[in-house]
Design an enzyme around this catalytic site. Structure first.
Site, mmCIF file in Angstrom:
data_model
loop_
_atom_site.group_PDB
_atom_site.id
_atom_site.type_symbol
_atom_site.label_atom_id
_atom_site.label_comp_id
_atom_site.label_asym_id
_atom_site.label_seq_id
_atom_site.Cartn_x
_atom_site.Cartn_y
_atom_site.Cartn_z
ATOM 1 N N ARG A 82 0.832 -1.206 0.000
ATOM 2 C CA ARG A 82 0.000 0.000 0.000
ATOM 3 C C ARG A 82 0.868 1.258 0.000
ATOM 4 N NH1 ARG A 82 -4.563 0.104 4.500
ATOM 5 N NH2 ARG A 82 -2.783 0.680 5.786
ATOM 6 N N LYS A 184 -2.791 6.452 1.238
ATOM 7 C CA LYS A 184 -2.625 6.921 2.618
ATOM 8 C C LYS A 184 -1.708 8.140 2.630
ATOM 9 C CE LYS A 184 -2.833 4.503 7.006
ATOM 10 N NZ LYS A 184 -4.279 4.558 7.235
ATOM 11 N N GLU A 220 -16.502 6.189 3.887
ATOM 12 C CA GLU A 220 -15.853 5.715 5.111
ATOM 13 C C GLU A 220 -15.727 6.877 6.076
ATOM 14 O OE1 GLU A 220 -11.653 4.792 4.985
ATOM 15 O OE2 GLU A 220 -11.398 5.814 3.078
HETATM 16 C C1 LIG Z 1 -5.367 3.727 7.493
HETATM 17 C C2 LIG Z 1 -6.776 3.970 7.123
HETATM 18 C C3 LIG Z 1 -7.785 3.011 7.314
HETATM 19 C C4 LIG Z 1 -7.544 1.699 8.021
HETATM 20 O O1 LIG Z 1 -6.683 0.867 7.337
HETATM 21 P P1 LIG Z 1 -6.006 -0.383 8.075
HETATM 22 O O2 LIG Z 1 -5.078 -0.920 7.064
HETATM 23 O O3 LIG Z 1 -7.085 -1.331 8.408
HETATM 24 O O4 LIG Z 1 -5.349 0.153 9.297
HETATM 25 C C5 LIG Z 1 -9.061 3.310 6.862
HETATM 26 N N1 LIG Z 1 -9.351 4.491 6.287
HETATM 27 C C6 LIG Z 1 -8.415 5.441 6.101
HETATM 28 C C7 LIG Z 1 -8.808 6.718 5.472
HETATM 29 C C8 LIG Z 1 -7.110 5.215 6.514
HETATM 30 O O5 LIG Z 1 -6.200 6.166 6.326
#
Ligand SMILES: *Cc1c(COP(=O)(O)O)cnc(C)c1O
Length: 341
Positions: A82, A184, A220
Site C-alpha cells: 500500500r 494513505k 468511510e
Molecule cells: C489507514 C486507514 C484506514 C484503516 O486501514 P487499516 O489498514 O485497516 O489500518 C481506513 N481508512 C483510512 C482513510 C485510513 O487512512
C-alpha cells in the site's frame, strides 16, 4: 530484551519515544540501505518539499505478543504494497517491499522491550512514512526523499470494553472521485481535521463521509472503513475507488466468509438503506472494530438494533475471530502472521 518499566494497562494512544528508529534516504535515483538511529529528530531545509506541498504518505501497523510468547506483526506485506501505491500516486519513489519488511523487523527487534505483554490489551504501534526532503519551490515532485519508521507503545483502544459510538453524516467531503482517497496521504488527513474538531464540538465521535460526486453513498470515516451487517447476517462493505483499502476490513471480510461462513458483499451502499442494517462497525488497525450504535444524518437518527451498550453479535464474532487469529489463539491463513521474535 528486558521489558521497559511501563504500566501497560494504563498507557493511552499517544507518542512515547522509544530507543531506535529506522531511516533510509533516496538520492540520485536510488534508496540507500537504511539503518537504525537513536535520533528522533529530523533536520531539513526550510524549503523541503514536504513542508511546502505536503508530499508525504504513511502507513500504520502493530507488533504485539501472541499467546505463546512470540512477537509478531499482522500482514506487513500489505502495508508495504500500500505504501508503494501511495508513493506512486504522489510521484514519490517506491520503497522495495523487502526493505520495508526488513525495516519492520529491525525496528521491532531494537525496541522489543516496548512490546506490551500478551493479554495487556496494549500493542506496539509502528509508523512508517516517507516525505520529500530537498528544497522545492516551483510545484513539482522532490528529487530526494526520506523514509522513516518509528514505533510507540499504545494502550488498549477501548478501556473497559468497546462501547458503541455515534457518528454523523458529514457535510464536508473526504475524497474526490479520481482524487487521492484510495492512498494513505497526509493530505487526506489535513483536510479532515476541521471536520473532526467540529464533529467533536457537536458531540459526535466521528464523521462518516459520503461520495463527493452524488452525496448519496456511504464511503468511510476519516481513518476507518465501514462494515454493515444485514438483518439476515450478510456482511456488507461499500465499494468505491475513493475509499482507502483497509487491511483490517479486507481481513474481516475474509474471516466473515471463510471462518464464519457468512455471505459477504462489497457494493455501493446508499445512505438511504442504512436504516435497514442490523449492525455497523468501523475498522482499522488501531481498534480492529469500533461498533457504531447510531448514525445521525442532519438531526435524523439512524439507530442500529444492536443498541448503544455493546457490539452487535456478528460484529463481536468478527472481532473475536480476527483478534484470535492475530493473537495466535486461532489458526491464521497462510502468510498473515509475520513472526519477528
Ligand atoms: C489507514 C486507514 C484506514 C484503516 O486501514 P487499516 O489498514 O485497516 O489500518 C481506513 N481508512 C483510512 C482513510 C485510513 O487512512
Amino acid at each position: 530484551m528486558e521489558k521497559k518499566n511501563i504500566d501497560w494497562s494504563n498507557i493511552g494512544f499517544g507518542y512515547v519515544q522509544t530507543d531506535k528508529r529506522y531511516v533510509a534516504n533516496y538520492k540520485d535515483g536510488a534508496w540507500d540501505k537504511g539503518a537504525l538511529t537513536d535520533d528522533p529528530n529530523i533536520v531539513m531545509n526550510e524549503c523541503a518539499g514536504v513542508l511546502q506541498y505536503a508530499q508525504t504518505c504513511f502507513e500504520g501497523l502493530k507488533a504485539y505478543t501472541t499467546e505463546d510468547g512470540h512477537i509478531v506483526t499482522f500482514r506487513p506485506d500489505l502495508n508495504a504494497e500500500r505504501l508503494m501505491d501511495s508513493a506512486a500516486r504522489l510521484e514519490m519513489p517506491q520503497l522495495p517491499k523487502e526493505q520495508f519488511i526488513d525495516a519492520v523487523d529491525q525496528v521491532v527487534k531494537a525496541n522489543a522491550g516496548y512490546v506490551p505483554p500478551y493479554g495487556s490489551g496494549a500493542t506496539l504501534y509502528i509508523r512508517p512514512y516517507m516525505f520529500g526532503i530537498n528544497p522545492v519551490i516551483g510545484v513539482k515532485p522532490a528529487d530526494e526523499y526520506q523514509f522513516r519508521m518509528f514505533c510507540t507503545p499504545v494502550g488498549p483502544y477501548f478501556k473497559g470494553g468497546a462501547k458503541p459510538i455515534t457518528i454523523r453524516v458529514s457535510d464536508f467531503d473526504r475524497a474526490a472521485p479520481h482524487g487521492t482517497g484510495h492512498v494513505k496521504a497526509g493530505l487526506n488527513y489535513a483536510m479532515s481535521l476541521h471536520a473532526i474538531v467540529d464533529a467533536h464540538q457537536q458531540g459526535y465521535d466521528e464523521n462518516v463521509y459520503l461520495d463527493a460526486a452524488t452525496r448519496t453513498k456511504i464511503e468511510e470515516t476519516g481513518g476507518a472503513n465501514i462494515i454493515f451487517v444485514t438483518k439476515d447476517n450478510k456482511v456488507v462493505t461499500p465499494k468505491s475507488d475513493s475509499i482507502l483499502p483497509s487491511i483490517t476490513r479486507r481481513s474481516l471480510m475474509y474471516v466473515a466468509e471463510h471462518y464464519l461462513g457468512l455471505e459477504v458483499e462489497q457494493r455501493e451502499v446508499y445512505l438511504d438503506e442504512v436504516k435497514d442494517f442490523a449492525e455497523c462497525g468501523l475498522c482499522g488497525t488501531a481498534a480492529v472494530i469500533s461498533p457504531v450504535g447510531k448514525i445521525v444524518d442532519h438531526g435524523k437518527e439512524i439507530c442500529f438494533p444492536s443498541g448503544m451498550e455493546e457490539m452487535g453479535p456478528v460484529t463481536k464474532k468478527l472481532y473475536e475471530t480476527l483478534t484470535g487469529i492475530q493473537m495466535g489463539r486461532i489458526e491464521a491463513p497462510e502468510g498473515w502472521i509475520h513472526r519477528i521474535l
